[in-house]
Each structure stands twice: as structure tokens, then as C-alpha cells.
Design a protein around this motif. Structure first.
Motif, PDB file in Angstrom:
ATOM      1  N   GLU A 129       0.842  -1.195   0.000  1.00 47.31           N
ATOM      2  CA  GLU A 129       0.000   0.000   0.000  1.00 47.31           C
ATOM      3  C   GLU A 129       0.878   1.246   0.000  1.00 47.31           C
ATOM      4  OE1 GLU A 129      -1.988   1.162   3.846  1.00 47.31           O
ATOM      5  OE2 GLU A 129      -3.807   0.949   2.641  1.00 47.31           O
ATOM      6  N   GLN A 130       0.385   2.298  -0.627  1.00 46.50           N
ATOM      7  CA  GLN A 130       1.062   3.591  -0.609  1.00 46.50           C
ATOM      8  C   GLN A 130       0.002   4.654  -0.386  1.00 46.50           C
ATOM      9  OE1 GLN A 130       3.104   4.599  -4.253  1.00 46.50           O
ATOM     10  NE2 GLN A 130       3.187   6.749  -3.745  1.00 46.50           N
ATOM     11  N   VAL A 131       0.291   5.604   0.484  1.00 41.50           N
ATOM     12  CA  VAL A 131      -0.605   6.733   0.720  1.00 41.50           C
ATOM     13  C   VAL A 131       0.212   8.004   0.613  1.00 41.50           C
ATOM     14  CG1 VAL A 131      -2.113   7.899   2.384  1.00 41.50           C
ATOM     15  CG2 VAL A 131      -2.135   5.399   2.224  1.00 41.50           C
ATOM     16  N   GLU A 132      -0.284   8.947  -0.179  1.00 40.85           N
ATOM     17  CA  GLU A 132       0.318  10.275  -0.319  1.00 40.85           C
ATOM     18  C   GLU A 132      -0.757  11.258   0.121  1.00 40.85           C
ATOM     19  OE1 GLU A 132       3.463  10.793  -1.311  1.00 40.85           O
ATOM     20  OE2 GLU A 132       3.854   8.714  -1.871  1.00 40.85           O
ATOM     21  N   ALA A 133      -0.554  11.936   1.241  1.00 38.66           N
ATOM     22  CA  ALA A 133      -1.568  12.826   1.797  1.00 38.66           C
ATOM     23  C   ALA A 133      -1.085  14.280   1.731  1.00 38.66           C
ATOM     24  CB  ALA A 133      -1.870  12.421   3.236  1.00 38.66           C
ATOM     25  N   TRP A 134      -1.799  15.101   0.945  1.00 38.75           N
ATOM     26  CA  TRP A 134      -1.466  16.506   0.726  1.00 38.75           C
ATOM     27  C   TRP A 134      -2.013  17.341   1.884  1.00 38.75           C
ATOM     28  CZ3 TRP A 134       1.589  18.629  -2.927  1.00 38.75           C
ATOM     29  CH2 TRP A 134       1.518  20.006  -3.135  1.00 38.75           C
ATOM     30  N   GLU A 135      -1.230  18.279   2.359  1.00 36.01           N
ATOM     31  CA  GLU A 135      -1.619  19.150   3.465  1.00 36.01           C
ATOM     32  C   GLU A 135      -3.012  19.747   3.273  1.00 36.01           C
ATOM     33  OE1 GLU A 135      -0.400  23.540   5.157  1.00 36.01           O
ATOM     34  OE2 GLU A 135       1.158  22.365   4.168  1.00 36.01           O
ATOM     35  N   ALA A 136      -3.868  19.588   4.303  1.00 33.98           N
ATOM     36  CA  ALA A 136      -5.200  20.188   4.294  1.00 33.98           C
ATOM     37  C   ALA A 136      -5.417  21.020   5.556  1.00 33.98           C
ATOM     38  CB  ALA A 136      -6.278  19.113   4.188  1.00 33.98           C
ATOM     39  N   ASP A 137      -4.924  20.512   6.697  1.00 35.47           N
ATOM     40  CA  ASP A 137      -5.091  21.209   7.972  1.00 35.47           C
ATOM     41  C   ASP A 137      -3.893  20.858   8.846  1.00 35.47           C
ATOM     42  OD1 ASP A 137      -5.997  22.562  10.187  1.00 35.47           O
ATOM     43  OD2 ASP A 137      -7.528  21.074  10.705  1.00 35.47           O
ATOM     44  N   VAL A 138      -2.830  21.630   8.710  1.00 34.11           N
ATOM     45  CA  VAL A 138      -1.584  21.353   9.436  1.00 34.11           C
ATOM     46  C   VAL A 138      -1.263  22.575  10.306  1.00 34.11           C
ATOM     47  CG1 VAL A 138       0.852  20.758   9.217  1.00 34.11           C
ATOM     48  CG2 VAL A 138      -0.783  19.875   7.554  1.00 34.11           C
TER      49      VAL A 138
END
Length: 118
Positions: free
Chosen positions: A36-45
Motif C-alpha cells: 500500500e502507498q498513501v500520499e496525503a497533501w496538506e489540508a489542515d496542518v
């Protein structure tokens, strides 16, 4: 199970280019055992008081944070895939110019302590 984790600074205007590289990386990683691979783009940091995602990669103006991980069946598979992936011609085809600053990327390998859900 073994997890390779990454925190990556990416110029906001390079989101599509980053996604393209991530998609190409997956095609290679899965062939060498990644599950599995997950790439999570900043939304609430949010900014932290002592440390945070931004400071971890010395984020610059106009950049976003990507939180990413790759799941492997075990550490041996993850370790054994590295040199094979680097030697894969598809990896070279991605080019030497990446849409992020790899010198400021944070990464590491982790053995899960608690896994719930799916």
C-alpha cells in the motif's frame, strides 16, 4: 508488517507533478513487494508550540507538507526492494528532477505497534 514513512516539502504549484511522481513510484514499489502507498497533501496542518510538520522539513513560503507512507509485508522486503527499485529502468525514467526538495524530506522505517480498522 513494516511501514516506510515520509514527510515531504512540496511547492504548492507542483502538486500535479508530485502526484505524477508518486503514481509512477507506486508502479515500481508494488512490483517489489509494497502492499500500500498513501500520499496525503496538506489540508489542515497547524503550527505547533515546540515542533510541527512544517518545522520538521523547514517548510518555505509557497510550500505544502505531504505526509506519506508505504506498507510492506515486512522489513526484509522493504530493505531488499531499495537497491532493486533504484536499478529499475522505470525509476531512471522518472528523471533526476523531483518536484520536491529531497534534502529536507524526513523519512524512516517503522514496525507497527497498534493497527486497527480496515
Amino acid at each position: 508488517m513494516y511501514v516506510s514513512g515520509f514527510i515531504v516539502p512540496v511547492p504548492a504549484d507542483k502538486k500535479a507533478e508530485y502526484q505524477d511522481v508518486a503514481e509512477k513510484f507506486w508502479e515500481i514499489a508494488k512490483d517489489y513487494g509494497a502492499l500500500e502507498q498513501v500520499e496525503a497533501w496538506e489540508a489542515d496542518v497547524p503550527d505547533g508550540k515546540l515542533t510541527d510538520f512544517r518545522r520538521s522539513v523547514n517548510l518555505e513560503d509557497g510550500e505544502k507538507v505531504v505526509f506519506s507512507w508505504v506498507v510492506w509485508p515486512d522489513k526484509a522486503t522493504a530493505d531488499g526492494s531499495h537497491d532493486k527499485m533504484m536499478a529499475d529502468p522505470r525509476f531512471e525514467e522518472m528523471g533526476t528532477e523531483m518536484p520536491f526538495d529531497g534534502k529536507r524530506m524526513v523519512y524512516g522505517g517503522f514496525e507497527p505497534l497498534v493497527v486497527k480498522g480496515r
